[in-house]
Enzyme design. Structure first.
Site, PDB file in Angstrom:
ATOM      1  N   SER A  88      40.837  36.518  61.883  1.00 13.42           N
ATOM      2  CA  SER A  88      40.542  37.727  62.673  1.00 13.42           C
ATOM      3  C   SER A  88      40.615  37.343  64.140  1.00 13.42           C
ATOM      4  O   SER A  88      40.544  36.154  64.481  1.00 13.42           O
ATOM      5  CB  SER A  88      39.123  38.191  62.331  1.00 13.42           C
ATOM      6  OG  SER A  88      38.666  39.154  63.246  1.00 13.42           O
ATOM      7  N   TYR A 124      30.018  36.843  60.555  1.00 14.45           N
ATOM      8  CA  TYR A 124      31.461  37.101  60.462  1.00 14.45           C
ATOM      9  C   TYR A 124      32.223  36.196  61.437  1.00 14.45           C
ATOM     10  O   TYR A 124      33.211  35.555  61.063  1.00 14.45           O
ATOM     11  CB  TYR A 124      31.706  38.580  60.780  1.00 14.45           C
ATOM     12  CG  TYR A 124      33.126  39.060  60.546  1.00 14.45           C
ATOM     13  CD1 TYR A 124      33.543  39.461  59.279  1.00 14.45           C
ATOM     14  CD2 TYR A 124      34.045  39.133  61.593  1.00 14.45           C
ATOM     15  CE1 TYR A 124      34.828  39.919  59.064  1.00 14.45           C
ATOM     16  CE2 TYR A 124      35.342  39.591  61.385  1.00 14.45           C
ATOM     17  CZ  TYR A 124      35.727  39.988  60.120  1.00 14.45           C
ATOM     18  OH  TYR A 124      37.012  40.437  59.903  1.00 14.45           O
TER      19      TYR A 124
HETATM   20  P1  NAD Z   1      38.813  46.053  52.764  1.00 20.18           P
HETATM   21  O1  NAD Z   1      37.351  46.312  52.644  1.00 20.18           O
HETATM   22  O2  NAD Z   1      39.769  47.202  52.811  1.00 20.18           O
HETATM   23  O3  NAD Z   1      39.298  45.083  51.601  1.00 20.18           O
HETATM   24  C1  NAD Z   1      38.545  43.959  51.240  1.00 20.18           C
HETATM   25  C2  NAD Z   1      39.052  43.454  49.910  1.00 20.18           C
HETATM   26  O4  NAD Z   1      38.250  42.352  49.523  1.00 20.18           O
HETATM   27  C3  NAD Z   1      38.937  44.495  48.777  1.00 20.18           C
HETATM   28  O5  NAD Z   1      40.007  44.333  47.895  1.00 20.18           O
HETATM   29  C4  NAD Z   1      37.613  44.110  48.110  1.00 20.18           C
HETATM   30  O6  NAD Z   1      37.540  44.517  46.754  1.00 20.18           O
HETATM   31  C5  NAD Z   1      37.704  42.599  48.233  1.00 20.18           C
HETATM   32  N1  NAD Z   1      36.410  41.934  48.111  1.00 20.18           N
HETATM   33  C6  NAD Z   1      35.278  42.164  48.799  1.00 20.18           C
HETATM   34  N2  NAD Z   1      34.304  41.342  48.367  1.00 20.18           N
HETATM   35  C7  NAD Z   1      34.854  40.582  47.384  1.00 20.18           C
HETATM   36  C8  NAD Z   1      34.354  39.553  46.546  1.00 20.18           C
HETATM   37  N3  NAD Z   1      33.082  39.145  46.606  1.00 20.18           N
HETATM   38  N4  NAD Z   1      35.193  39.004  45.643  1.00 20.18           N
HETATM   39  C9  NAD Z   1      36.482  39.436  45.529  1.00 20.18           C
HETATM   40  N5  NAD Z   1      37.008  40.399  46.309  1.00 20.18           N
HETATM   41  C10 NAD Z   1      36.192  40.963  47.215  1.00 20.18           C
HETATM   42  O7  NAD Z   1      38.930  45.142  54.055  1.00 20.18           O
HETATM   43  P2  NAD Z   1      40.178  44.745  54.985  1.00 20.18           P
HETATM   44  O8  NAD Z   1      39.936  45.360  56.309  1.00 20.18           O
HETATM   45  O9  NAD Z   1      41.457  44.944  54.293  1.00 20.18           O
HETATM   46  O10 NAD Z   1      39.883  43.196  55.154  1.00 20.18           O
HETATM   47  C11 NAD Z   1      40.639  42.186  54.549  1.00 20.18           C
HETATM   48  C12 NAD Z   1      40.482  40.900  55.353  1.00 20.18           C
HETATM   49  O11 NAD Z   1      40.990  41.092  56.664  1.00 20.18           O
HETATM   50  C13 NAD Z   1      39.027  40.464  55.516  1.00 20.18           C
HETATM   51  O12 NAD Z   1      38.946  39.062  55.400  1.00 20.18           O
HETATM   52  C14 NAD Z   1      38.701  40.900  56.925  1.00 20.18           C
HETATM   53  O13 NAD Z   1      37.692  40.124  57.499  1.00 20.18           O
HETATM   54  C15 NAD Z   1      40.037  40.689  57.609  1.00 20.18           C
HETATM   55  N6  NAD Z   1      40.193  41.444  58.848  1.00 20.18           N
HETATM   56  C16 NAD Z   1      40.116  42.804  58.859  1.00 20.18           C
HETATM   57  C17 NAD Z   1      40.290  43.474  60.063  1.00 20.18           C
HETATM   58  C18 NAD Z   1      40.240  44.969  60.152  1.00 20.18           C
HETATM   59  O14 NAD Z   1      40.229  45.500  61.274  1.00 20.18           O
HETATM   60  N7  NAD Z   1      40.239  45.699  59.052  1.00 20.18           N
HETATM   61  C19 NAD Z   1      40.519  42.770  61.235  1.00 20.18           C
HETATM   62  C20 NAD Z   1      40.582  41.386  61.185  1.00 20.18           C
HETATM   63  C21 NAD Z   1      40.420  40.727  59.984  1.00 20.18           C
END
Ligand code: NAD
Length: 256
Positions: A138, A151
């Site tokens: 991130s 985080y």
């Molecule tokens: P999201 O909530 O849409 O998806 C998260 C995914 O992780 C889902 O498939 C969920 O079922 C799964 N998950 C959650 N807890 C779990 C567990 N204990 N075991 C197995 N699977 C689990 O979130 P996202 O925004 O797509 O985030 C995905 C990654 O990207 C994360 O690591 C997040 O930190 C990172 N990220 C997101 C953003 C953003 O702005 N959305 C920015 C930077 C980084």
């Protein structure tokens, strides 16, 4: 380009993980999906690219379940060639108010799970002398925000882990890199926007604009499709010597 390869993407039932899984499938990679919630719809979206898709519901906070998932992947496809450590959660609170169990869950899911999947995928990657480890960190892997201590710690840790692994594999066909998105409009971020709208008594649309205006100079969300394209590039031969980077795709967030 990735025909015959197998990709395992943790947390690929939603958001960024699903976007990356679809981009890899579009290049011909078979997929091991993981994550909670509805599986059938995202699974069908990936299978539409004509690749084989299986799902394992391991909880990334539980090492024994991660081991079972990696064993399942090897049984299904022989080995994992492309490992995308993507599953992640968020919790927003001041340090003194941060529930210790939330801290532990964030470190386990966002950081420690990547150690377990990687240590279990590496021997077969080494035997094949080809592999890709992509850690979805991130902008918070590079800079901090208040009220996100767990985080930010987990994502800085993931960037560090990425670099160590890149050094350990530097003379092999295995590369290790981190992708550092800024705001991406997924369920994880939608919750923060909705909470903000409620807290500040403003519309969701205004909360959306305020969220972007605070951190992301482009005032545009990064999309799961753009992240998928970056993942494909890192898996391509052009990515052979990209090692240990933390690649921002954040609308200028970390340039400030
Ligand atoms: P999201 O909530 O849409 O998806 C998260 C995914 O992780 C889902 O498939 C969920 O079922 C799964 N998950 C959650 N807890 C779990 C567990 N204990 N075991 C197995 N699977 C689990 O979130 P996202 O925004 O797509 O985030 C995905 C990654 O990207 C994360 O690591 C997040 O930190 C990172 N990220 C997101 C953003 C953003 O702005 N959305 C920015 C930077 C980084």
């Amino acid at each position: 380009m990735l025909k015959g390869k197998t990709a395992l993407v943790t947390g690929s039932t939603s958001g960024i993980g699903l976007g990356i899984a679809k981009a890899l499938a579009a290049q011909g990679a078979n997929l091991v999906m993981n994550g909670f919630g509805d599986v059938e719809v995202p699974k069908a979206e990936i299978a539409a690219y004509g690749v084989k898709v299986v799902h394992h519901g391991a909880d990334m906070s539980k090492p024994a379940e991660i081991e079972a998932m990696m064993k399942f992947a090897a049984e299904q496809f022989g080995r994992v060639d492309i490992l995308v450590n993507n599953a992640g959660i968020q919790h927003v609170a001041l340090v003194e108010d941060f529930p210790p169990e939330k801290w532990d869950a964030i470190i386990a899911i966002n950081l420690t799970s990547a150690f377990h999947t990687t240590r279990l995928a590496l021997p077969a990657m080494k035997a094949a002398n080809w592999g890709r480890v992509l850690n979805i960190a991130s902008a918070h892997g590079l800079v901090a925000s208040a009220q996100k201590s767990a985080y930010v710690a987990s994502k800085h840790g993931l960037v560090g882990f990425t670099k160590s692994l890149a050094l350990e594999t530097a003379t092999t066909g295995i590369t290790s890199n981190a992708i550092c998105p800024g705001w991406v409009l997924t369920p994880l971020v939608q919750k923060q926007i909705d909470d903000r709208a409620k807290r500040e008594n403003i519309t969701v649309d205004q909360a959306n604009k305020d969220l972007l205006g605070e951190k992301q100079p482009s005032l545009q969300f990064t999309t799961p499709e753009q992240l998928g394209d970056l993942a494909v590039f890192l898996c391509s031969p052009s990515g052979n010597n990209v090692r240990g980077v933390a690649w921002q795709i954040d609308g200028g967030w970390t340039a400030q």
